[in-house]
Design a protein around this motif. Structure first.
Motif, PDB file in Angstrom:
ATOM      1  N   VAL A  13      -3.027 -28.477 -23.597  1.00 20.41           N
ATOM      2  CA  VAL A  13      -3.356 -27.631 -22.443  1.00 20.41           C
ATOM      3  C   VAL A  13      -3.067 -28.373 -21.139  1.00 20.41           C
ATOM      4  O   VAL A  13      -2.514 -27.802 -20.199  1.00 20.41           O
ATOM      5  CB  VAL A  13      -4.834 -27.176 -22.508  1.00 20.41           C
ATOM      6  N   VAL A  14      -3.416 -29.650 -21.070  1.00 18.18           N
ATOM      7  CA  VAL A  14      -3.166 -30.445 -19.856  1.00 18.18           C
ATOM      8  C   VAL A  14      -1.671 -30.541 -19.591  1.00 18.18           C
ATOM      9  O   VAL A  14      -1.216 -30.324 -18.457  1.00 18.18           O
ATOM     10  CB  VAL A  14      -3.791 -31.848 -19.983  1.00 18.18           C
ATOM     11  N   TRP A  16       0.680 -28.542 -20.602  1.00 15.41           N
ATOM     12  CA  TRP A  16       1.164 -27.208 -20.231  1.00 15.41           C
ATOM     13  C   TRP A  16       0.820 -26.885 -18.779  1.00 15.41           C
ATOM     14  O   TRP A  16       1.643 -26.359 -18.034  1.00 15.41           O
ATOM     15  CB  TRP A  16       0.552 -26.170 -21.177  1.00 15.41           C
ATOM     16  N   ARG A  17      -0.407 -27.222 -18.348  1.00 15.05           N
ATOM     17  CA  ARG A  17      -0.828 -26.927 -16.977  1.00 15.05           C
ATOM     18  C   ARG A  17      -0.088 -27.803 -15.962  1.00 15.05           C
ATOM     19  O   ARG A  17       0.224 -27.358 -14.862  1.00 15.05           O
ATOM     20  CB  ARG A  17      -2.333 -27.103 -16.821  1.00 15.05           C
ATOM     21  N   LEU A  18       0.183 -29.046 -16.294  1.00 16.10           N
ATOM     22  CA  LEU A  18       0.852 -29.942 -15.358  1.00 16.10           C
ATOM     23  C   LEU A  18       2.344 -29.646 -15.228  1.00 16.10           C
ATOM     24  O   LEU A  18       2.962 -30.040 -14.246  1.00 16.10           O
ATOM     25  CB  LEU A  18       0.643 -31.400 -15.776  1.00 16.10           C
ATOM     26  N   ARG A  19       2.919 -28.949 -16.191  1.00 16.64           N
ATOM     27  CA  ARG A  19       4.336 -28.598 -16.102  1.00 16.64           C
ATOM     28  C   ARG A  19       4.596 -27.469 -15.119  1.00 16.64           C
ATOM     29  O   ARG A  19       5.728 -27.253 -14.700  1.00 16.64           O
ATOM     30  CB  ARG A  19       4.866 -28.207 -17.478  1.00 16.64           C
ATOM     31  N   ARG A  20       3.539 -26.747 -14.743  1.00 10.52           N
ATOM     32  CA  ARG A  20       3.714 -25.638 -13.800  1.00 10.52           C
ATOM     33  C   ARG A  20       4.081 -26.169 -12.422  1.00 10.52           C
ATOM     34  O   ARG A  20       3.763 -27.300 -12.066  1.00 10.52           O
ATOM     35  CB  ARG A  20       2.419 -24.832 -13.704  1.00 10.52           C
ATOM     36  N   THR A  22       3.945 -26.954  -8.576  1.00 11.13           N
ATOM     37  CA  THR A  22       2.818 -27.301  -7.714  1.00 11.13           C
ATOM     38  C   THR A  22       2.501 -26.179  -6.737  1.00 11.13           C
ATOM     39  O   THR A  22       1.338 -25.893  -6.470  1.00 11.13           O
ATOM     40  CB  THR A  22       3.135 -28.588  -6.924  1.00 11.13           C
ATOM     41  N   ARG A  25       0.000 -23.340  -7.821  1.00 13.07           N
ATOM     42  CA  ARG A  25      -1.384 -23.648  -8.175  1.00 13.07           C
ATOM     43  C   ARG A  25      -2.337 -23.306  -7.045  1.00 13.07           C
ATOM     44  O   ARG A  25      -2.096 -23.607  -5.885  1.00 13.07           O
ATOM     45  CB  ARG A  25      -1.529 -25.127  -8.500  1.00 13.07           C
ATOM     46  N   ASP A  29      -7.174 -23.558  -9.848  1.00 12.30           N
ATOM     47  CA  ASP A  29      -6.338 -24.118 -10.908  1.00 12.30           C
ATOM     48  C   ASP A  29      -6.400 -25.639 -10.906  1.00 12.30           C
ATOM     49  O   ASP A  29      -6.470 -26.267 -11.960  1.00 12.30           O
ATOM     50  CB  ASP A  29      -4.884 -23.679 -10.749  1.00 12.30           C
ATOM     51  N   GLU A  30      -6.352 -26.238  -9.724  1.00 14.54           N
ATOM     52  CA  GLU A  30      -6.409 -27.697  -9.635  1.00 14.54           C
ATOM     53  C   GLU A  30      -7.751 -28.223 -10.114  1.00 14.54           C
ATOM     54  O   GLU A  30      -7.811 -29.206 -10.856  1.00 14.54           O
ATOM     55  CB  GLU A  30      -6.160 -28.137  -8.201  1.00 14.54           C
ATOM     56  N   THR A  33      -7.960 -27.970 -13.894  1.00 17.14           N
ATOM     57  CA  THR A  33      -7.169 -29.020 -14.531  1.00 17.14           C
ATOM     58  C   THR A  33      -7.927 -30.340 -14.520  1.00 17.14           C
ATOM     59  O   THR A  33      -7.939 -31.068 -15.517  1.00 17.14           O
ATOM     60  CB  THR A  33      -5.801 -29.176 -13.829  1.00 17.14           C
TER      61      THR A  33
END
Length: 69
Positions: A13-14, A16-20, A22, A25, A29-30, A33
């Motif tokens: 999940v981390v 996947w979320r960090l690949r979005r 910037t 966000r 969202d930040e 995370t």
């Protein structure tokens, strides 16, 4: 029966979320995370992998502090 390790699931999940992007966000969202990463850290800390990461980071910081003297 399939078992899923919670730490592995949180790591996915981390990542996947960090690949979005910037720009996409929001503040929420930040913050979410950060909470997920903290939960992952709590789950990894008592494991041998967590102890290995701690040792590597300890050696790295000690090397940096000695190099700055």
């Amino acid at each position: 029966m399939v078992t899923i390790n919670v730490a592995v699931l949180l790591a996915v999940v981390v990542i996947w979320r960090l690949r979005r992007r910037t720009e996409a966000r929001s503040r929420f969202d930040e913050k979410l995370t950060v909470v997920i990463v903290l939960a992952l850290g709590v789950l990894l800390a008592p494991t041998p992998a967590g102890q290995g990461i701690l040792n590597i980071l300890g050696q790295f910081t000690s090397g940096v502090s000695q190099a700055s003297r």
